[in-house]
Scaffold this motif. Structure first.
Motif, short mmCIF file in Angstrom:
data_model
loop_
_atom_site.label_atom_id
_atom_site.label_comp_id
_atom_site.label_asym_id
_atom_site.label_seq_id
_atom_site.Cartn_x
_atom_site.Cartn_y
_atom_site.Cartn_z
N GLU A 1140 0.83 -1.20 0.00
CA GLU A 1140 0.00 0.00 0.00
C GLU A 1140 0.87 1.26 0.00
N ARG A 1141 1.95 1.21 0.77
CA ARG A 1141 2.84 2.39 0.79
C ARG A 1141 3.47 2.59 -0.58
N GLY A 1142 3.88 1.48 -1.22
CA GLY A 1142 4.46 1.59 -2.56
C GLY A 1142 3.45 2.13 -3.56
N GLN A 1143 2.18 1.67 -3.39
CA GLN A 1143 1.14 2.18 -4.29
C GLN A 1143 0.95 3.68 -4.12
N ARG A 1144 0.94 4.15 -2.86
CA ARG A 1144 0.78 5.58 -2.63
C ARG A 1144 1.99 6.35 -3.17
N LEU A 1145 3.20 5.77 -2.99
CA LEU A 1145 4.38 6.43 -3.54
C LEU A 1145 4.32 6.49 -5.06
N GLU A 1147 1.57 6.64 -6.89
CA GLU A 1147 0.63 7.70 -7.25
C GLU A 1147 1.27 9.08 -7.08
N LEU A 1148 2.02 9.26 -5.98
CA LEU A 1148 2.70 10.54 -5.77
C LEU A 1148 3.71 10.81 -6.87
N GLU A 1149 4.41 9.75 -7.29
CA GLU A 1149 5.39 9.93 -8.36
C GLU A 1149 4.71 10.34 -9.66
N GLU A 1150 3.56 9.73 -9.96
CA GLU A 1150 2.83 10.11 -11.18
C GLU A 1150 2.39 11.57 -11.10
#
Length: 1181
Positions: A1140-1145, A1147-1150
């Motif tokens: 989940e943290r990687g997914q949020r990161l 999204e932030l990167e996009e």
């Protein structure tokens, strides 16, 4: 080492006498015996009270009286709720868990918190419960009790923590799942409908949020009113008033239309653009009438409307809706796919069904792949991916109740080769035509524990079938099915007078089972007073079945005159010679008054083909005598090493040599004593009139199981003459039953002889009551014959539940006194290497006989040792008159050596008699523990005999017959079951009492180790099916469709967590449907909905405390998520958190990349503008 010292000098000659007048121990006739030399008995007892604990392990079978169904599409776990408050959770084979609400209220609805490891149950007592499924034993975390309103429907949107609750008053409340408290946001019924409406819309029958907009809630009322409620602005978008009552609603995944099912058998389709009227109304099963209108049909109770990617046509699946003119037609499930309509007929009424789809999101194509159909007595899963809609093969044992279970047997630590052999034979007879796809309910994880051993459960059924189940490692899988009815001819309409009228629908019902796993010899006792002996073979054969007919009659009053020789019992002379052959039995259908020497059923007398498996070899049948049917068989034992079979009932005892197919002994119980009878019994005067008692035969069948089709005939009411007033359950438990029929045994919990050796005669104060009977009723003597069977209330005052859940029996002292005079049933039998006489130097084959009066007879036998001689020479059976005495009916025998180890009965190693071999060198019988020398080496010069009755237990030293230990188990109640079992590398006596207590006693000292009130409300079903086995396990039929396994071993309780399956496994939630880049990035959130902002305490306020009461559990949602302990669970949760943290990161990167791209574009445009304006003068702008 614990030492028990007993000086045996003169013990048998000075036996204490109890107040009832019976010696506590010693020889039968009370004569002095030679005192043994003093010796010290040293046995190390390793079992202590801390080795025992009671807990339930697993429940098998179909959930009894199901009411609700739910499925988690991500975890792939199924939940079934029942009327008694039970919840059954099913996953892959081995993942099977039973939960129980303490209130016992019926489960109305189930809602999974999808992929959260939690379940919400709504019960009939208007209580909501939150269950934690992240532990092997699910537990309730929160409860919410509604006080002023009744719950009718619940809905929990996917990935929401707010539960919508509809009530009977038409209101809709909202509950926070995390804290389990009411929100202040309430949708009142008078606000949902128009103010001009004069009638109440009725209870809420449906709640669902729109797939297009989560802020819109569709509310369906029973009267036909439908309201689309806007949760944000707190008003109705539209209202629909339909003439027909609504049963269910189902959305199209696009959220533009929905379908309703109605009480007139119609389906209506509604479009949100025009809600004035439905754009389509269909009667799927209705015919067009002359006026053009469709005929009325039965209600469609539920409809599911699902779309598929592979087809433009949607699936419409519903239950009910048949026309009324098709009376008697079975319940149906209809599948409509385009123009194709498939109607699936079900064996039982449909309780609920659910369509299984690939996605948990309601706003994308559903892609259905299966339909789970919950029936009243079955559970079916239909494959939707194939055009012929086959069903899946059910991996769960849901067919235990295919025919009502009438008896059970439990065998632990069986020979390791028996399960594969039975499975290979049974696999040849499995049904075909199942779906080839994998079973869709595949959630959870389960592994076979390290401490497993072969276990087999055998169930007998009302239709005469026998089922063998593999019960290894808390699972249950069907191995092999045997039909005992194939042994007999199908009764013709004219022949039904002989058997059909006695046992009504079930003449083949199984009453008792005896199995020797080592020799694979199997015996079945049927309700029609027959015994069938089976041998196991891997090869088919063509053979004829040998039939032996036993004329067993015991009542002394039946001896009318010396010339009446046809009524005298058949028995062997004291020298032990074989009896004379029985005369051939007539097969004509004769009236009751002239029926004589005919069995209840006719055995096939022709050559028949028998498939591999258990093959019938011998049938022993008790005969009618002078117009009176045979009494039920109450005890059975077989010994493969001896080749003998013993059968006992209320009349007497018969011993059969099944190797030579002859009857060795057929005697009245009283004649077995000879001169050693401890009671003085009076013979009665001859009867002048003989009257048929066919109505009393097989009386116990009515209590074998409770079925709506089974009716007790009114003639049974004469049995209630045995007692003037029926006594309540609690009152009867405080008395001593005199004659009961429990678990196939005639039992007599109190059996004190008459004082001073005098027998009571019916001429005392009880005489008038005995003489009271109306004209045409059978004489009391026959009522007394049936008194050793089950005595019920009259039909007029009996309901199905009262017959099933009560111990309604006669306890009158008059019956007790008469039974002591002449009636004595054989309640238990055991073949064993023992001492028939005190003077025997070595143990010999013996038959131990226990009776309903608490007497034990030891009958020695002389069996030829040579195999050839065994096939030709007769076996000598000589009753010696050796008698031991206890209080209450005898239940169990067992034998220990001087080391405290259990001495097993001799047995024959299995050999396939149908196997091809050399005719010149036939395979010899291989016997184990049969020679006296081996027994002497194993147990020294003597051994211990453990005898347990329904009142007390005693340990005798053999051959001196001295009583070493005695323990009075119960005074106010009586035992239903007793077994000597192996626990923790030792042995103990396990007992189940009628008052619900489970007890264990050490051996040989009979020291109490465990006494727990486990089943305070016993019923006949539990009484007849409860059985113990080795390893500290037991089972009973907890409902007509379910088997409950329990353990009384502390070791197994400690290891139970390892043996159970995991219901919850960490799985990533599927991605939500793609809404498009522009909507996702630039806001496009016109349809987003923040429930927390709307329903939270800050905006909606607190809910009414008087409306619902919160009952806290073990913790909130955070505590629930942390409840799944262990390193594996921690790692899995850490991995999910990392994902989940990687997914949020990501999204932030996009978003950062998009911002950088926008910044570069802005910089480029600014640079171009700067270059353009660089050389311009001020006046050029």
């Amino acid at each position: 080492m614990k030492k028990f010292r007993k000086v045996l000098d003169g013990l048998t000659t000075s036996s204490p006498v109890n107040p009832g007048g019976s010696p506590a121990c010693g020889s039968a006739a009370g004569t002095p015996s030679a005192a043994p030399t003093p010796r010290e008995l040293e046995i190390q007892e390793t079992l202590m009270s801390e080795h025992f604990q009671i807990c339930k392990t697993v429940r098998h079978g179909f959930p009894y009286q199901p009411t609700a169904l739910a499925f988690d599409p991500v975890q792939k776990i199924l939940a079934i709720g029942t009327r008694s408050g039970g919840v059954r959770l099913l996953g892959r084979p081995g993942v099977d868990c039973h939960c129980q609400h303490e209130s016992g209220a019926a489960v109305l609805q189930l809602q999974f918190l999808i992929n959260e490891g939690a379940l919400v149950t709504a019960c009939a007592d208007d209580t909501l419960h939150l269950w934690n499924l992240r532990q092997r034993r699910p537990a309730i975390l929160h409860s919410l009790k509604f006080n002023r309103e009744r719950i009718t429907f619940c809905h929990l949107p996917f990935q929401s923590k707010w539960l919508y609750v509809g009530t009977e008053r038409g209101n809709t409340h909202i509950v926070n799942i995390e804290s389990f408290v009411l929100s202040g946001y309430v949708i009142m019924w008078n606000k949902a409908i128009e103010l001009s409406t004069k009638t109440h819309p009725g209870p809420v029958v449906h709640l669902s949020d729109s797939p297009k907009d989560e802020g819109k809630l569709l509310i369906g009322f029973e009267s036909g009113t439908i309201v689309m409620w806007d949760l944000r602005v707190k008003r109705a978008d539209f209202r629909i008033y339909y003439d027909e009552a609504i049963h269910s609603v189902s959305w199209h995944h696009e959220g533009r239309q929905f379908m309703c099912s109605h009480s007139d058998g119609s389906l209506s389709m509604w479009n949100l653009r025009n809600t004035a009227k439905p754009f389509q109304v269909t009667f799927p099963h209705g015919k067009s009438q002359r006026d053009g209108r469709k005929e009325s049909c039965k209600p469609i109770l539920k409809v599911e409307y699902k779309t598929s990617r592979n087809s433009s046509e949607a699936f419409v699946i519903f239950s009910g809706g048949l026309s009324y003119d098709k009376a008697g037609r079975r319940p149906t499930l209809t599948i409509m796919h385009g123009k194709a309509i498939t109607v699936l007929e079900m064996d039982y009424p449909i309780v609920d069904f659910m369509v299984l789809c690939d996605t948990p999101y309601l706003n994308e194509v559903q892609e259905p792949y299966a339909v789970v159909v919950l029936l009243e007595k079955d559970f079916v899963v239909v494959d939707l991916t194939q055009s012929n809609f086959p069903i899946f093969e059910n991996p769960y044992p849901m067919d235990v109740h295919e025919s009502p279970v009438t008896c059970t047997a439990y065998f632990a630590d069986c020979p390791p080769d028996i399960i594969p052999v039975l499975y290979s034979i049974g696999a040849k007879h499995k049904k075909t035509g199942y779906s080839h796809k994998e079973w869709p309910v595949s959630g959870g994880t389960w592994t076979i524990g390290s401490q497993t051993y072969p276990e087999i459960i055998v169930t007998g059924h009302a239709d005469g079938s026998i089922k063998f189940w593999d019960a290894t490692a808390i699972t249950l899988q069907m191995l092999y099915k045997l039909k005992t009815s194939k042994v007999f001819e199908n009764p013709k309409s004219g022949d039904m007078g002989r058997s059909g009228e006695l046992v009504e629908e079930d003449p083949y019902a199984v009453q008792m089972i005896s199995w020797c796993p080592q020799s694979r010899i199997f015996c079945v006792v049927g309700i029609s007073a027959h015994v069938i002996l089976y041998r196991f073979s891997k090869y088919d054969t063509n053979t004829t079945i040998t039939s032996l007919e036993v004329r067993l009659q015991c009542e002394m009053e039946d001896v009318i005159s010396p010339s009446d020789t046809e009524n005298t019992p058949c028995y062997s002379d004291p020298s032990g010679l074989s009896p004379q052959p029985q005369p051939p039995s007539p097969r004509s259908n004769t009236p009751d008054s002239t029926r004589d020497s005919i069995p209840c059923l006719k055995v096939k007398d022709r050559m028949i083909r028998m498939p591999p498996g258990y093959q019938a070899e011998l049938v022993v049948q008790l005969l009618w005598i002078d117009g009176e049917p045979p009494q039920q068989i109450t005890s059975l034992d077989l010994n493969s090493a001896y080749g003998l079979l013993a059968v006992g009932n209320c009349n007497g005892l018969a011993v059969v040599d099944y190797l030579q197919k002859t009857i060795l002994l057929c005697m009245n119980t009283l004649e077995l004593y000879g001169s050693a009878d401890p009671f003085q019994r009076l013979t009665r005067s001859p009867r002048k009139n003989r009257q048929s008692t066919s109505d009393f035969c097989m009386r116990g069948l009515s209590n074998f199981y409770s079925d709506s089709k089974k009716r007790i005939r009114t003639s049974y009411q004469s049995l209630t003459e045995l007692s003037d007033n029926q006594v309540s359950l609690d009152l009867e438990r405080s008395k001593s039953p005199t004659s009961d029929h429990v678990n196939g045994h005639c039992t007599s919990p109190t059996s004190q002889p008459c004082p001073s050796g005098r027998a009571r005669v019916p001429g005392g104060p009880e005489g008038p009551r005995l003489a009271r009977r109306g004209p045409g009723r059978p004489p009391f003597r026959k009522a007394q014959s049936a008194a050793c069977m089950e005595v019920s209330l009259p039909v007029s005052s009996l309901t199905e539940e009262s017959r099933e859940n009560s111990f309604s029996r006669s306890r009158s002292s008059s019956v007790s006194s008469i039974d002591r005079e002449t009636k004595e049933a054989v309640t238990t039998l055991q073949f064993m290497e023992s001492y028939g006489r005190k003077s025997d130097p070595l143990p010999t084959p013996c038959l131990w006989v226990g009776t309903s009066l608490g007497l034990v007879l030891i009958i020695p036998m002389s069996i030829p040792m040579d195999e050839q001689e065994r096939q030709e020479d007769p076996v000598t059976v000589v009753p010696t008159g050796t008698v031991l005495m206890l209080k209450g009916s005898i239940l169990r025998f067992s034998f220990l050596d001087f080391g405290g180890a259990l001495i097993h009965s001799p047995y024959e190693v299995w050999r396939d008699q149908q196997a091809p071999g050399d005719p010149d060198r036939p395979r010899k019988r291989k016997l184990v523990n049969f020679s006296p020398s081996s027994s002497q080496e194993a147990s020294g010069d003597c051994h211990l005999a453990v005898v347990c009755s329904e009142k007390q237990a005693k340990v005798f030293l053999m051959p001196t017959q001295a009583c070493l230990y005695v323990h009075n188990i119960t005074e106010s109640s009586f035992l239903l079951r007793a077994d000597v079992v192996s626990v923790c590398n030792s042995v103990c006596l396990a007992c189940f009492c009628a008052n619900g207590h489970i007890m264990t006693l050490s051996l040989p000292s009979l020291r109490p180790l465990l006494d727990i009130n486990y089943l305070p409300l016993t019923d006949m079903r539990i009484a007849r099916t409860f059985c113990f086995t080795n390893g500290g396990q037991a089972l009973y039929l907890c409902s007509p469709t379910e088997i409950q396994r329990i353990t009384y071993s502390q070791e197994m309780c400690d290891n139970l967590q390892e043996m159970l399956g995991e219901l919850f496994t960490p799985i990533e939630t599927p991605e939500a449907p793609n809404r498009g880049f522009l909507k996702g990035f630039f806001g496009g959130n016109a349809q987003t909905f923040d429930r927390e902002e709307l329903f939270g305490e800050a905006s909606a306020g607190k809910g009414s405390r008087s409306l619902a009461q919160h009952i806290p559990g073990q913790g909130g949602m955070e505590g629930m998520k942390a409840a799944a302990g262990g390193v594996v669970g921690d790692l899995a949760r850490a991995r999910i958190a990392l994902d989940e943290r990687g997914q949020r990161l990501g999204e932030l990167e996009e978003r950062t990349a998009l911002m950088m791209s926008s910044a570069e574009t802005f910089s480029k445009h600014a640079h171009e503008l700067m270059l353009k304006c660089k050389d311009k003068k001020w006046y050029q702008f």
